[in-house]
Scaffold this motif. Sequence first.
Motif, PDB file in Angstrom:
ATOM      1  N   GLY A  71      31.374  73.583  61.026  1.00 57.47           N
ATOM      2  CA  GLY A  71      29.936  73.473  60.794  1.00 57.47           C
ATOM      3  C   GLY A  71      29.604  72.231  59.987  1.00 57.47           C
ATOM      4  O   GLY A  71      30.462  71.657  59.307  1.00 57.47           O
ATOM      5  N   TYR A  72      28.334  71.824  60.072  1.00 56.73           N
ATOM      6  CA  TYR A  72      27.872  70.617  59.365  1.00 56.73           C
ATOM      7  C   TYR A  72      26.487  70.878  58.786  1.00 56.73           C
ATOM      8  O   TYR A  72      25.605  71.395  59.469  1.00 56.73           O
ATOM      9  CB  TYR A  72      27.805  69.430  60.335  1.00 56.73           C
ATOM     10  N   GLN A  73      26.317  70.511  57.495  1.00 60.59           N
ATOM     11  CA  GLN A  73      25.021  70.631  56.825  1.00 60.59           C
ATOM     12  C   GLN A  73      24.808  69.393  55.953  1.00 60.59           C
ATOM     13  O   GLN A  73      25.769  68.815  55.444  1.00 60.59           O
ATOM     14  CB  GLN A  73      24.984  71.877  55.935  1.00 60.59           C
ATOM     15  N   GLN A  74      23.534  69.056  55.766  1.00 66.32           N
ATOM     16  CA  GLN A  74      23.202  67.861  54.973  1.00 66.32           C
ATOM     17  C   GLN A  74      21.822  68.051  54.347  1.00 66.32           C
ATOM     18  O   GLN A  74      20.883  68.485  55.011  1.00 66.32           O
ATOM     19  CB  GLN A  74      23.199  66.630  55.878  1.00 66.32           C
ATOM     20  N   LYS A  75      21.696  67.725  53.051  1.00 62.86           N
ATOM     21  CA  LYS A  75      20.404  67.925  52.394  1.00 62.86           C
ATOM     22  C   LYS A  75      20.362  67.203  51.057  1.00 62.86           C
ATOM     23  O   LYS A  75      21.378  67.092  50.368  1.00 62.86           O
ATOM     24  CB  LYS A  75      20.154  69.427  52.167  1.00 62.86           C
ATOM     25  N   ALA A  76      19.180  66.736  50.683  1.00 66.31           N
ATOM     26  CA  ALA A  76      18.916  66.225  49.339  1.00 66.31           C
ATOM     27  C   ALA A  76      18.176  67.305  48.558  1.00 66.31           C
ATOM     28  O   ALA A  76      17.406  68.084  49.132  1.00 66.31           O
ATOM     29  CB  ALA A  76      18.086  64.951  49.406  1.00 66.31           C
ATOM     30  N   PHE A  77      18.382  67.339  47.258  1.00 67.46           N
ATOM     31  CA  PHE A  77      17.793  68.387  46.427  1.00 67.46           C
ATOM     32  C   PHE A  77      16.883  67.835  45.334  1.00 67.46           C
ATOM     33  O   PHE A  77      16.600  68.508  44.349  1.00 67.46           O
ATOM     34  CB  PHE A  77      18.897  69.266  45.830  1.00 67.46           C
ATOM     35  N   GLY A  78      16.401  66.623  45.528  1.00 62.63           N
ATOM     36  CA  GLY A  78      15.383  66.077  44.650  1.00 62.63           C
ATOM     37  C   GLY A  78      15.911  65.630  43.304  1.00 62.63           C
ATOM     38  O   GLY A  78      17.117  65.524  43.072  1.00 62.63           O
ATOM     39  N   ARG A  79      14.967  65.393  42.390  1.00 61.44           N
ATOM     40  CA  ARG A  79      15.295  64.849  41.065  1.00 61.44           C
ATOM     41  C   ARG A  79      14.782  65.753  39.947  1.00 61.44           C
ATOM     42  O   ARG A  79      14.504  65.303  38.844  1.00 61.44           O
ATOM     43  CB  ARG A  79      14.675  63.458  40.917  1.00 61.44           C
ATOM     44  N   GLU A  80      14.679  67.038  40.216  1.00 59.31           N
ATOM     45  CA  GLU A  80      14.183  67.954  39.197  1.00 59.31           C
ATOM     46  C   GLU A  80      15.166  68.047  38.046  1.00 59.31           C
ATOM     47  O   GLU A  80      16.389  68.103  38.228  1.00 59.31           O
ATOM     48  CB  GLU A  80      13.959  69.340  39.793  1.00 59.31           C
ATOM     49  N   GLN A  81      14.617  68.065  36.838  1.00 64.04           N
ATOM     50  CA  GLN A  81      15.449  68.170  35.645  1.00 64.04           C
ATOM     51  C   GLN A  81      16.123  69.540  35.556  1.00 64.04           C
ATOM     52  O   GLN A  81      15.592  70.543  36.012  1.00 64.04           O
ATOM     53  CB  GLN A  81      14.598  67.932  34.396  1.00 64.04           C
ATOM     54  N   GLY A  82      17.315  69.539  34.968  1.00 65.17           N
ATOM     55  CA  GLY A  82      18.053  70.772  34.783  1.00 65.17           C
ATOM     56  C   GLY A  82      19.044  71.013  35.910  1.00 65.17           C
ATOM     57  O   GLY A  82      19.512  70.080  36.570  1.00 65.17           O
ATOM     58  N   LEU A  83      19.356  72.282  36.129  1.00 60.66           N
ATOM     59  CA  LEU A  83      20.322  72.690  37.141  1.00 60.66           C
ATOM     60  C   LEU A  83      19.615  73.020  38.449  1.00 60.66           C
ATOM     61  O   LEU A  83      18.691  73.830  38.474  1.00 60.66           O
ATOM     62  CB  LEU A  83      21.095  73.917  36.659  1.00 60.66           C
ATOM     63  N   THR A  84      20.054  72.409  39.540  1.00 62.90           N
ATOM     64  CA  THR A  84      19.524  72.690  40.872  1.00 62.90           C
ATOM     65  C   THR A  84      20.660  73.155  41.755  1.00 62.90           C
ATOM     66  O   THR A  84      21.664  72.442  41.928  1.00 62.90           O
ATOM     67  CB  THR A  84      18.870  71.437  41.484  1.00 62.90           C
ATOM     68  N   LEU A  85      20.523  74.352  42.313  1.00 62.24           N
ATOM     69  CA  LEU A  85      21.568  74.902  43.171  1.00 62.24           C
ATOM     70  C   LEU A  85      21.622  74.121  44.489  1.00 62.24           C
ATOM     71  O   LEU A  85      20.636  74.042  45.211  1.00 62.24           O
ATOM     72  CB  LEU A  85      21.296  76.380  43.442  1.00 62.24           C
TER      73      LEU A  85
END
Length: 230
Positions: free
Chosen positions: A129-143
């Motif tokens: 399988g293949y997945q790809q994603k950006a999770f932004g620049r929010e401060q703190g912990l981002t899952l």
Amino acid sequence: MISIRRSQDRGGANFGWLDSKHSFSFGSYYDPRHMGFSALRVINDDQVAPGGGFATHGHSNMEIISYVLEGEIAHKDSEGNVATLPPGEFQLMSAGSGIRHSEFNPSASKPLHFLQIWIEPNVVDKAPGYQQKAFGREQGLTLAVSPDGEAGSLVIKQDARLYQLLLDADTTAELPASTARKYYVHLISGELAIEGETLEPGDGAKIEGIGNLLMVAQQQAVKALVFDLP
């Protein structure tokens, strides 16, 4: 308990087009004291010269995560996935029963800097399988990665979670932890204090037997990856 692996103590390899630092034993670098941590098997800090890259090669039964810090990765695999990963983007390739892929720096002038991470799966011989994603620049912990896709995270075949940690200078983040779990922090940039220890860029921290994990950015902004492992 916390155990620090300093950046300068990592193994490595330099092939001209690739300068790689190994947090754990990999390739020709072998150290029986550093064979991985829980299901976390590899963290390679890779710098790829313009036009350089990994020719088509195969993997099986490994969860392979790439996180781009600078430049871009041009990815192509035997499942028909053709993609470009820009800075800040996560890629999760589940090798499963077998997959072949190549990864190149498509730029003729700019370097590529990324982290290559391998996590051992808890099921084997499944479909790739293949997945790809950006999770932004929010401060703190981002899952960013989880076994169930919580909060839009990428789905991994292991009871493990990976968080992106971003902190401004003199700010904190806390991860509700369990003494039954293991945690690993890889610092990318800045200075980060954990349990009385200060991490510098490239340092890694193995953490066991701690209830809540408090992470404090010092006088610089912090970027890190935080692993929650079985």
